[in-house]
Scaffold this motif. Structure first.
Motif, mmCIF file in Angstrom:
data_model
loop_
_atom_site.group_PDB
_atom_site.id
_atom_site.type_symbol
_atom_site.label_atom_id
_atom_site.label_comp_id
_atom_site.label_asym_id
_atom_site.label_seq_id
_atom_site.Cartn_x
_atom_site.Cartn_y
_atom_site.Cartn_z
ATOM 1 N N VAL A 1 0.868 -1.177 0.000
ATOM 2 C CA VAL A 1 0.000 0.000 0.000
ATOM 3 C C VAL A 1 0.903 1.224 0.000
ATOM 4 O O VAL A 1 1.715 1.397 0.914
ATOM 5 C CB VAL A 1 -0.907 0.025 1.246
ATOM 6 C CG1 VAL A 1 -1.792 1.262 1.236
ATOM 7 C CG2 VAL A 1 -1.737 -1.256 1.328
ATOM 8 N N CYS A 2 0.777 2.077 -1.015
ATOM 9 C CA CYS A 2 1.595 3.292 -1.043
ATOM 10 C C CYS A 2 1.089 4.250 0.021
ATOM 11 O O CYS A 2 -0.093 4.568 0.064
ATOM 12 C CB CYS A 2 1.547 3.978 -2.409
ATOM 13 S SG CYS A 2 2.427 5.566 -2.357
ATOM 14 N N ARG A 3 2.003 4.707 0.859
ATOM 15 C CA ARG A 3 1.611 5.559 1.985
ATOM 16 C C ARG A 3 2.141 6.991 1.843
ATOM 17 O O ARG A 3 1.967 7.813 2.727
ATOM 18 C CB ARG A 3 2.108 4.966 3.306
ATOM 19 C CG ARG A 3 3.615 4.716 3.317
ATOM 20 C CD ARG A 3 4.234 4.755 4.681
ATOM 21 N NE ARG A 3 4.048 6.031 5.324
ATOM 22 C CZ ARG A 3 4.789 7.129 5.086
ATOM 23 N NH1 ARG A 3 5.768 7.116 4.190
ATOM 24 N NH2 ARG A 3 4.553 8.251 5.736
ATOM 25 N N THR A 4 2.824 7.304 0.765
ATOM 26 C CA THR A 4 3.481 8.606 0.656
ATOM 27 C C THR A 4 2.446 9.711 0.387
ATOM 28 O O THR A 4 1.266 9.426 0.179
ATOM 29 C CB THR A 4 4.610 8.535 -0.382
ATOM 30 O OG1 THR A 4 5.361 7.343 -0.145
ATOM 31 C CG2 THR A 4 5.574 9.687 -0.283
ATOM 32 N N LEU A 5 2.906 10.962 0.393
ATOM 33 C CA LEU A 5 1.991 12.099 0.544
ATOM 34 C C LEU A 5 0.821 12.144 -0.442
ATOM 35 O O LEU A 5 -0.324 12.312 -0.024
ATOM 36 C CB LEU A 5 2.782 13.413 0.514
ATOM 37 C CG LEU A 5 1.967 14.676 0.828
ATOM 38 C CD1 LEU A 5 1.277 14.581 2.188
ATOM 39 C CD2 LEU A 5 2.868 15.906 0.798
ATOM 40 N N SER A 6 1.098 11.990 -1.747
ATOM 41 C CA SER A 6 -0.007 12.132 -2.704
ATOM 42 C C SER A 6 -1.086 11.078 -2.441
ATOM 43 O O SER A 6 -2.281 11.352 -2.564
ATOM 44 C CB SER A 6 0.499 12.019 -4.141
ATOM 45 O OG SER A 6 1.434 13.034 -4.398
ATOM 46 N N CYS A 7 -0.669 9.879 -2.093
ATOM 47 C CA CYS A 7 -1.644 8.835 -1.777
ATOM 48 C C CYS A 7 -2.298 9.112 -0.431
ATOM 49 O O CYS A 7 -3.508 8.900 -0.266
ATOM 50 C CB CYS A 7 -0.990 7.457 -1.790
ATOM 51 S SG CYS A 7 -0.719 6.840 -3.479
ATOM 52 N N ALA A 8 -1.520 9.599 0.536
ATOM 53 C CA ALA A 8 -2.079 9.911 1.854
ATOM 54 C C ALA A 8 -3.166 10.974 1.735
ATOM 55 O O ALA A 8 -4.183 10.922 2.430
ATOM 56 C CB ALA A 8 -0.968 10.370 2.793
ATOM 57 N N GLU B 1 6.825 3.216 -0.422
ATOM 58 C CA GLU B 1 6.984 4.647 -0.621
ATOM 59 C C GLU B 1 6.689 4.939 -2.086
ATOM 60 O O GLU B 1 6.897 4.090 -2.948
ATOM 61 C CB GLU B 1 8.396 5.097 -0.249
ATOM 62 C CG GLU B 1 8.774 4.840 1.207
ATOM 63 C CD GLU B 1 7.966 5.654 2.216
ATOM 64 O OE1 GLU B 1 7.233 6.574 1.806
ATOM 65 O OE2 GLU B 1 8.070 5.354 3.429
ATOM 66 N N CYS B 2 6.225 6.139 -2.346
ATOM 67 C CA CYS B 2 5.756 6.610 -3.655
ATOM 68 C C CYS B 2 6.123 5.694 -4.824
ATOM 69 O O CYS B 2 7.284 5.493 -5.145
ATOM 70 C CB CYS B 2 6.280 8.015 -3.925
ATOM 71 S SG CYS B 2 5.649 8.684 -5.480
ATOM 72 N N LEU B 3 5.112 5.161 -5.483
ATOM 73 C CA LEU B 3 5.324 4.207 -6.575
ATOM 74 C C LEU B 3 5.110 4.843 -7.951
ATOM 75 O O LEU B 3 4.809 4.158 -8.920
ATOM 76 C CB LEU B 3 4.403 3.000 -6.385
ATOM 77 C CG LEU B 3 4.807 2.060 -5.225
ATOM 78 C CD1 LEU B 3 3.713 1.040 -4.936
ATOM 79 C CD2 LEU B 3 6.113 1.345 -5.528
ATOM 80 N N ALA B 4 5.264 6.154 -8.039
ATOM 81 C CA ALA B 4 5.164 6.861 -9.325
ATOM 82 C C ALA B 4 3.774 6.710 -9.941
ATOM 83 O O ALA B 4 3.622 6.555 -11.147
ATOM 84 C CB ALA B 4 6.252 6.393 -10.292
ATOM 85 N N SER B 5 2.781 6.762 -9.087
ATOM 86 C CA SER B 5 1.408 6.630 -9.539
ATOM 87 C C SER B 5 0.533 7.674 -8.836
ATOM 88 O O SER B 5 -0.656 7.470 -8.631
ATOM 89 C CB SER B 5 0.938 5.208 -9.213
ATOM 90 O OG SER B 5 -0.334 4.981 -9.695
ATOM 91 N N CYS B 6 1.154 8.801 -8.496
ATOM 92 C CA CYS B 6 0.514 9.798 -7.633
ATOM 93 C C CYS B 6 -0.700 10.441 -8.302
ATOM 94 O O CYS B 6 -1.616 10.884 -7.622
ATOM 95 C CB CYS B 6 1.508 10.883 -7.264
ATOM 96 S SG CYS B 6 3.193 10.280 -7.139
ATOM 97 N N GLY B 7 -0.688 10.505 -9.634
ATOM 98 C CA GLY B 7 -1.803 11.125 -10.347
ATOM 99 C C GLY B 7 -3.035 10.238 -10.356
ATOM 100 O O GLY B 7 -4.121 10.675 -10.741
HETATM 101 S S1 FES Z 1 2.483 8.979 -3.421
HETATM 102 FE FE1 FES Z 1 1.601 7.054 -3.829
HETATM 103 S S2 FES Z 1 2.232 6.738 -5.846
HETATM 104 FE FE2 FES Z 1 3.211 8.609 -5.391
#
Ligand code: FES
Ligand SMILES: Cc1cc2nc3c(=O)[nH]c(=O)nc-3n(C[C@H](O)[C@H](O)[C@H](O)COP(=O)(O)O)c2cc1C
Lengths: 161, 448
Positions: free
Chosen positions: A83-90, A124-130
């Protein structure tokens, strides 16, 4: 336990080695290949095998396995869920997805279900933030995820095959 | 005025637009065919005239970088394409690889020729399995036609292109860490000098370029350097051409938009992004990946002594054209040009805590200020979020971040410090509220 590659994978490894001016450079690709052939983890036997095959000290190979987070030092479940937890996903509800996974799977992050079907991790961020929020299941991305869709994905992992 | 373009993205919505046939139908590989017949100096010169600023985050001029490669050096030369795409908020290179992989191959052929390289490695982070598969398939197609191989377009200069997979480490996006990783070592950054152009991959002359930088090269050749540069609203700032603008977080339509350089944040968020999610107020934007200082929505531009800034002086930062040097001049950073948008539903303290978890996790541990500092920062932020931190500890955050800055081998340290320094300074009231009341008047959530 001994580890060996099939003849076909041996040929694949030879082709990989040929791409580089020296053998050390083939080490990370070789570890990927062997990890896949070994049920998705790098056992001590895999380390020895790669070291011998590439003419490197085992300590060098071991050093890579501990540095890079995608080499598993223990056998994971049959499927891995990140599960991506980084900012854009958060910002798009990653916390809720993660809590749902923990509840449904009955494990905390890092844990594997009792039947060994699923290992739950954060990424961490999987390059799918959009297309957040998102999870990765084995080699596949699931984007713009809703709880309902997540539920269906987890059901498939837990109960199908 | 928004100037949307489709040089890199025209294949994005075409069914099977990633196949060679589709690419060639829209003029693909004609630039490579031409460029491979040109002397290498001419290509470098065109790229210089294009004012193509590296798309990987630092914004270095691409043509100037290529001109650092030695000319009469018998050692093998390498082009390494950086597709590690790990900077939080950034999702552009993945889209190019999946939807327009032939632009990468064509750009790599031109770049390799211009730098005297026979070998190209595309370093892709391991998680991007679909991207790697599309690149591999594209290379196979190009090889079958002889574009990649012993005699590309009939020229006696062999060029091989290989995909190399990472293994899960953000730091491997840093170019010297990437080179170590490519060589089969731990991804720890190297001291510079020597620079890669003298001593890069396997100790030989090497150029590392971001994947988007390489993928736009065929367009530079197609249009000619000067015409490419003039597409940009920031031609006068030596920041030319078109690029991908990403927007994620609290907007109605997150995504990627190809536009001429010089788009403003207001255009990106309100016009292309459809406005703030839930019609809330805009709180802040991180303009290009998490290592850039955060901008508050109510910030104004004040630049003295540079007539080029006169039109923007006293105006909102949202109306400043996005460029490498425009943002640098106001103390910001354009980075990867993929913005993360926070509405006023988002708690800036929690946003920073989330980011600093990332940096603590990803520090390679080589330099003490970064390894220890990121850990201390994370622990203080955890205490702060739990309402148990003191004012002294809040001030310690700034101190620790300042001590990391400039004291590490690579720019990861600065990238980790920037969010701390900017968030704590610009949202001082919110951080103090966590000390005084445990954040009682904050939203205490990140979701809109
Ligand atoms: S923050 Fe989840 S894919 Fe970039
Ligand atoms: C910590 C860190 C991570 C980086 N990650 C990336 C990355 O994922 N992709 C990338 O292209 N550049 C990344 N860079 C920048 C590279 O070091 C390098 O500047 C870039 O690849 C050069 O390409 P360009 O000149 O075409 O922009 C990173 C830098 C640092 C310090």
């Amino acid at each position: 336990m001994e580890f060996a590659l099939s003849a076909e994978l041996e040929r694949e490894l030879d082709a990989i080695i040929a791409r580089y001016p020296n053998r050390m450079a083939a080490c990370i690709p070789a570890l990927h290949l062997c990890q896949r052939a070994n049920g998705d983890w790098v056992s001590p036997a895999v380390v020895d095998y790669v070291a011998k095959r590439l003419d490197l000290p085992a300590a060098h190979v071991e050093g890579l396995v501990t540095f890079y987070s995608l080499f598993n030092q223990e056998r994971p479940g049959e499927h891995q869920v990140w599960v991506c937890r980084t900012l854009s996903c958060a910002l798009r509800g990653a916390d809720t997805l993660l809590a749902h996974c923990e509840k449904k799977l009955g494990v905390k992050v890092g844990g594997t279900t009792g039947d060994r079907r699923v290992t739950l991790r954060t990424a961490e961020c999987l390059a799918s933030c959009g297309t957040a929020p998102m999870i990765q299941v084995d080699q596949e991305y699931h984007e713009n995820l809703t709880i309902a869709e997540l539920d269906r994905i987890l059901d498939r992992l837990l109960y199908e095959d | 005025m928004i100037n949307r373009t489709s040089y890199l993205t025209r294949s994005f919505d075409v069914p099977e637009g990633y196949l060679l046939a589709a690419y060639e139908r829209s003029g693909g590989y004609r630039s490579a065919q031409r460029a491979l017949g040109m002397p290498r100096e001419i290509i470098v010169d065109q790229v210089k005239k294009a004012h193509l600023r590296g798309r990987g985050g630092a914004g270095f001029d691409c043509g100037v970088k290529w001109s650092f490669m030695p000319k009469d050096d018998a050692r093998p030369h390498y082009l390494v394409v950086n597709a590690d795409e790990g900077e939080p908020g950034t999702f552009k290179d993945r889209a190019i690889m999946e939807k327009n992989p032939h632009a990468v191959i064509e750009g790599a052929l031109i770049a390799a020729h211009a730098m005297g390289a026979h070998t190209v490695y595309i370093y892709v982070r391991d998680e991007l399995h679909m991207a790697k598969a599309r690149l591999e398939a594209a290379i196979a197609e190009a090889r079958a036609l002889g574009y990649v191989g012993e005699r590309p377009f009939g020229r006696p200069w062999a060029i091989q292109v290989f995909v190399h997979s990472g293994a899960g480490a953000y730091i491997c996006g840093e170019e010297t860490a990437l080179l170590n990783s490519l060589e089969g070592r731990r991804g720890e950054p190297r001291l510079k000098p020597p620079f890669p152009a003298q001593c890069g991959a396997f100790g030989d002359p090497t150029t590392v370029n971001n994947l988007e930088t390489i993928a736009i090269i065929p367009t530079v050749i197609e249009l000619g350097g000067d015409a490419f540069s003039r597409l940009s609203a920031l031609h006068d700032f030596n920041d030319g051409g078109v690029r991908l603008f990403g927007v994620s977080g609290h907007v109605q339509r997150p995504g990627l938009y190809e536009c001429a350089v010089g788009l403003t944040l207001r255009e990106l968020i309100y016009d292309l992004g459809g406005g703030v999610l839930g019609d809330r107020k805009l709180l802040a934007v991180i303009p290009g990946g998490s290592s850039c200082p955060v901008l508050r929505a109510d910030e104004m531009v004040h630049v003295l002594g540079d007539p080029r800034f006169a039109p923007y002086d006293g105006k909102s930062v949202l109306d400043l054209p996005l460029g490498v040097d425009t943002l640098r001049t106001i103390g910001g950073m354009l980075g990867t040009c993929c913005a993360i948008v926070l509405s006023d539903a988002a708690d800036p303290v929690l946003a920073l805590a989330t980011l600093m978890h990332f940096y603590r996790h990803e520090s390679c541990g080589q330099c003490t200020p970064c390894r220890e500092g990121c850990g201390w920062i994370e622990r203080i932020l955890d205490k702060l979020v739990a309402g148990r931190a003191s004012m002294e500890e809040l001030d310690r955050l700034t101190e620790i971040a300042s001590d990391i800055t400039g004291n590490t081998i690579c720019a990861f340290g600065d990238g980790a410090a920037q969010p701390v320094l900017s968030f704590v300074r610009k949202f001082r009231r919110e951080f103090e509220d966590y000390v005084l009341t445990g954040g009682r008047s904050q939203t205490r959530t990140l979701v809109a």
